[in-house]
Write a protein that holds these residues in place. Structure first.
Motif, PDB file in Angstrom:
ATOM      1  N   SER A 316       0.832  -1.214   0.000  1.00  0.00           N
ATOM      2  CA  SER A 316       0.000   0.000   0.000  1.00  0.00           C
ATOM      3  C   SER A 316       0.866   1.262   0.000  1.00  0.00           C
ATOM      4  CB  SER A 316      -1.050  -0.005   1.113  1.00  0.00           C
ATOM      5  OG  SER A 316      -0.486  -0.356   2.295  1.00  0.00           O
ATOM      6  N   LYS A 341      -8.579   2.708   6.279  1.00  0.00           N
ATOM      7  CA  LYS A 341      -8.727   3.765   7.300  1.00  0.00           C
ATOM      8  C   LYS A 341      -7.412   4.509   7.515  1.00  0.00           C
ATOM      9  CE  LYS A 341     -12.076   1.607  10.335  1.00  0.00           C
ATOM     10  NZ  LYS A 341     -12.136   0.806  11.565  1.00  0.00           N
ATOM     11  N   MET A 342      -6.298   3.809   7.280  1.00  0.00           N
ATOM     12  CA  MET A 342      -4.972   4.438   7.461  1.00  0.00           C
ATOM     13  C   MET A 342      -4.541   5.197   6.209  1.00  0.00           C
ATOM     14  SD  MET A 342      -3.118   1.227   9.307  1.00  0.00           S
ATOM     15  CE  MET A 342      -1.995   1.907  10.489  1.00  0.00           C
ATOM     16  N   GLY A 343      -5.389   5.192   5.190  1.00  0.00           N
ATOM     17  CA  GLY A 343      -5.082   5.974   3.985  1.00  0.00           C
ATOM     18  C   GLY A 343      -4.693   5.128   2.789  1.00  0.00           C
ATOM     19  N   ASP A 345      -5.007   2.760  -0.546  1.00  0.00           N
ATOM     20  CA  ASP A 345      -5.939   2.766  -1.679  1.00  0.00           C
ATOM     21  C   ASP A 345      -6.010   1.327  -2.198  1.00  0.00           C
ATOM     22  OD1 ASP A 345      -7.257   3.010  -4.055  1.00  0.00           O
ATOM     23  OD2 ASP A 345      -6.016   4.629  -4.859  1.00  0.00           O
ATOM     24  N   VAL A 358       0.252   4.469  -2.088  1.00  0.00           N
ATOM     25  CA  VAL A 358       0.161   5.887  -1.732  1.00  0.00           C
ATOM     26  C   VAL A 358       1.514   6.326  -1.160  1.00  0.00           C
ATOM     27  CG1 VAL A 358      -2.337   5.843  -1.311  1.00  0.00           C
ATOM     28  CG2 VAL A 358      -0.775   5.293   0.564  1.00  0.00           C
ATOM     29  N   LEU A 361       0.920   6.616   4.762  1.00  0.00           N
ATOM     30  CA  LEU A 361      -0.269   6.217   5.525  1.00  0.00           C
ATOM     31  C   LEU A 361      -0.306   7.108   6.763  1.00  0.00           C
ATOM     32  CD1 LEU A 361       0.061   2.299   5.461  1.00  0.00           C
ATOM     33  CD2 LEU A 361      -1.413   3.707   4.020  1.00  0.00           C
ATOM     34  N   HIS A 362      -1.492   7.243   7.371  1.00  0.00           N
ATOM     35  CA  HIS A 362      -1.551   8.025   8.608  1.00  0.00           C
ATOM     36  C   HIS A 362      -2.022   7.158   9.769  1.00  0.00           C
ATOM     37  CE1 HIS A 362      -5.845   8.211   7.731  1.00  0.00           C
ATOM     38  NE2 HIS A 362      -5.525   8.590   6.508  1.00  0.00           N
ATOM     39  N   SER A 364      -3.954   5.604  12.822  1.00  0.00           N
ATOM     40  CA  SER A 364      -5.404   5.541  13.047  1.00  0.00           C
ATOM     41  C   SER A 364      -5.702   4.517  14.134  1.00  0.00           C
ATOM     42  CB  SER A 364      -6.137   5.051  11.798  1.00  0.00           C
ATOM     43  OG  SER A 364      -5.794   5.803  10.686  1.00  0.00           O
ATOM     44  N   ALA A 384       3.089   4.136   9.141  1.00  0.00           N
ATOM     45  CA  ALA A 384       2.129   5.257   9.092  1.00  0.00           C
ATOM     46  C   ALA A 384       2.589   6.412   9.982  1.00  0.00           C
ATOM     47  CB  ALA A 384       0.761   4.754   9.549  1.00  0.00           C
ATOM     48  N   SER A 388      -0.882   5.065  16.046  1.00  0.00           N
ATOM     49  CA  SER A 388      -1.945   4.106  15.718  1.00  0.00           C
ATOM     50  C   SER A 388      -2.258   3.289  16.951  1.00  0.00           C
ATOM     51  CB  SER A 388      -1.495   3.139  14.622  1.00  0.00           C
ATOM     52  OG  SER A 388      -1.397   3.797  13.393  1.00  0.00           O
TER      53      SER A 388
END
Ligand code: UD1
Length: 414
Positions: A316, A341-343, A345, A358, A361-362, A364, A384, A388
């Motif tokens: 990812s 949810k963590m960004g 796709d 991507v 990731l962020h 979460s 991320a 988290s």
């Protein structure tokens, strides 16, 4: 607290020792039932599934000492053949106690086993194999009784090289009179570990042809022995994929690259550099990983289904579009909505996911839904940015002995 907190976005640098294998130790613990004496197993992982198997052994009369990575099983006084529902339904591998108890006592009563929620997971192949050895089955509700007056070796053609069905066939065949041939047997290294243990206790087992036939000459009485549980290739693979996601360079000690060739091919295609020592694997991750066109999970030596979610997590963040196809289990993409949810796709279509990498990731709050998917979320969380929280850590504790310590050793903030 049933959660893990990770502060991610930093590359991993460090080294850690890989624990003993969950999928090897569980059937070997069941196999100790066939030994009319004392077995000592070293390098056993301290994980929830092993605790559960120990309870099952104790419930039938084994005396078990467990500590410091060593398990000592005295199976000299087995008195019961009914396995308690409470432990059987906790994990699917309790089903291998069937072959072992049939071998030792000639009968067993068990509820249908539980385990990770990754598809239907029937046990029809296990039961057909038993019938091939002269065992009679009787179902009452969700309870199954299997019994035999005389276990006879025979021919077991498996419709699919199921790991569990191969293990159950071996366990029953070791105690059967005469020779058993298991066709289309699983080739996973954990099967070789089980055969290695049984040989060490006096059994006569070998692989034939291209390795897909296992030949057991049964009826030998098994004696006390001491056996070393091999490293956990899935735990090793999880950390390697975590490093691909987060970047950096990690060294895994007590790991054997020969059991990870399919994963190594994928890591290299993603731009990772692997160096093998005598007893170690070092991975240097690229600045940014590359996507891979298509990875299909398959039986050994193919790409392991148990490392599918962790791969999706790493991809990812890779540059480009990747496809991952799950061919072993249905419903094994349960980590995907949490990665989104963590960004991430990711699009799911039936047994395939398309992952568009991507840049970041962020952190979460996400939920583990099963063991390996939960580990994948931890690996994604290391990459991320920010904090988290991974809920339902009890799923992860089923298979990872010291996830926090390992991640700290690898330089992660957990
Ligand atoms: C073992 C591993 C698990 C791994 C899996 C595949 C242990 C404790 N668990 O699980 O971590 O993901 O191998 O490598 O070693 N099937 C049937 N009928 C049967 C038996 C299996 O249809 O009687 C199907 C299953 O639903 C699944 C496939 O066969 O779709 C593979 O299952 P199997 O190889 O038996 O996996 P397990 O032994 O359960």
């Amino acid at each position: 607290m049933d959660s893990i907190h990770i502060c991610g976005g930093y590359p991993l640098y460090g080294e850690t020792k890989v624990q003993g294998s969950k999928n090897a130790v569980l059937p070997i613990l069941a196999a100790t039932v066939l030994v009319d004496g004392v077995t000592t197993l070293n390098n056993c992982p301290d994980i929830a599934d092993v605790h559960c198997m120990v309870r099952l052994l104790e419930s039938i009369g084994c005396v078990v000492e467990y500590g410091g990575g060593r398990i000592r099983v005295d199976a000299g006084h087995i008195s019961k053949t009914r396995l308690p529902r409470e432990y059987v339904t906790r994990m699917r591998s309790s089903v291998v106690m069937m072959g072992a108890l049939l071998g030792r006592m000639g009968n067993v009563t068990i509820s249908y086993p539980g385990g990770c929620v990754i598809g239907k997971r029937p046990i029809d192949m296990h039961l057909r194999a038993f019938v091939g050895l002269g065992i009679e089955l009787e179902e009452a509700g969700d309870t199954l009784t299997a019994r035999t007056k005389c276990l006879q070796g025979g021919c077991i053609p498996l419709a699919f090289p199921s790991v569990g069905a191969t293990e159950n066939s071996i366990l029953a065949a070791v105690a059967a009179q005469g020779e058993t041939q298991i066709y289309n047997a699983a080739r996973e290294p954990e099967i070789d570990a089980l055969c290695g243990f049984l040989r060490c206790a006096g059994a006569d087992i070998c692989r034939k042809g291209d390795g897909s036939i296992i030949c057991v000459r049964g009826g030998q009485s098994l004696h006390s022995c001491c056996y070393h549980i091999p490293f956990d290739r899935i735990v090793a693979g999880t950390y390697l994929l975590g490093c691909m996601a987060a970047g950096g360079r990690i060294c895994l000690k007590q790991a054997d690259g020969r059991e990870l060739t399919a994963l190594a091919g994928v890591l290299e295609a993603m731009g990772g550099r692997l160096v093998y020592g005598e007893d170690s694997i070092t991975l240097t991750a690229p600045e940014r990983a590359q996507a891979v066109p298509c990875v299909r999970t398959a039986v050994y030596p193919g790409y392991p289904t148990d490392l599918q979610s962790q791969l999706v997590a790493a991809l990812s963040l890779a540059e480009g579009e990747s496809i991952v196809e799950e061919t072993v289990f249905e419903n094994r993409f349960r980590a995907v909505p949490e990665l989104v949810k963590m960004g991430a796709d990711i699009r799911t279509e039936g047994s395939r996911v398309t992952v568009r990498g991507v840049r970041a990731l962020h952190g979460s709050q996400v939920r583990a839904m099963e063991l390996r998917g939960g580990a994948a979320l931890c690996m994604a969380a290391l990459a991320a940015k920010g904090e988290s929280r991974i809920m339902n850590r009890h799923f992860i504790d089923r298979g990872y002995e010291a996830l926090e310590q390992d991640i700290r050793n690898l330089g992660g903030r957990i």
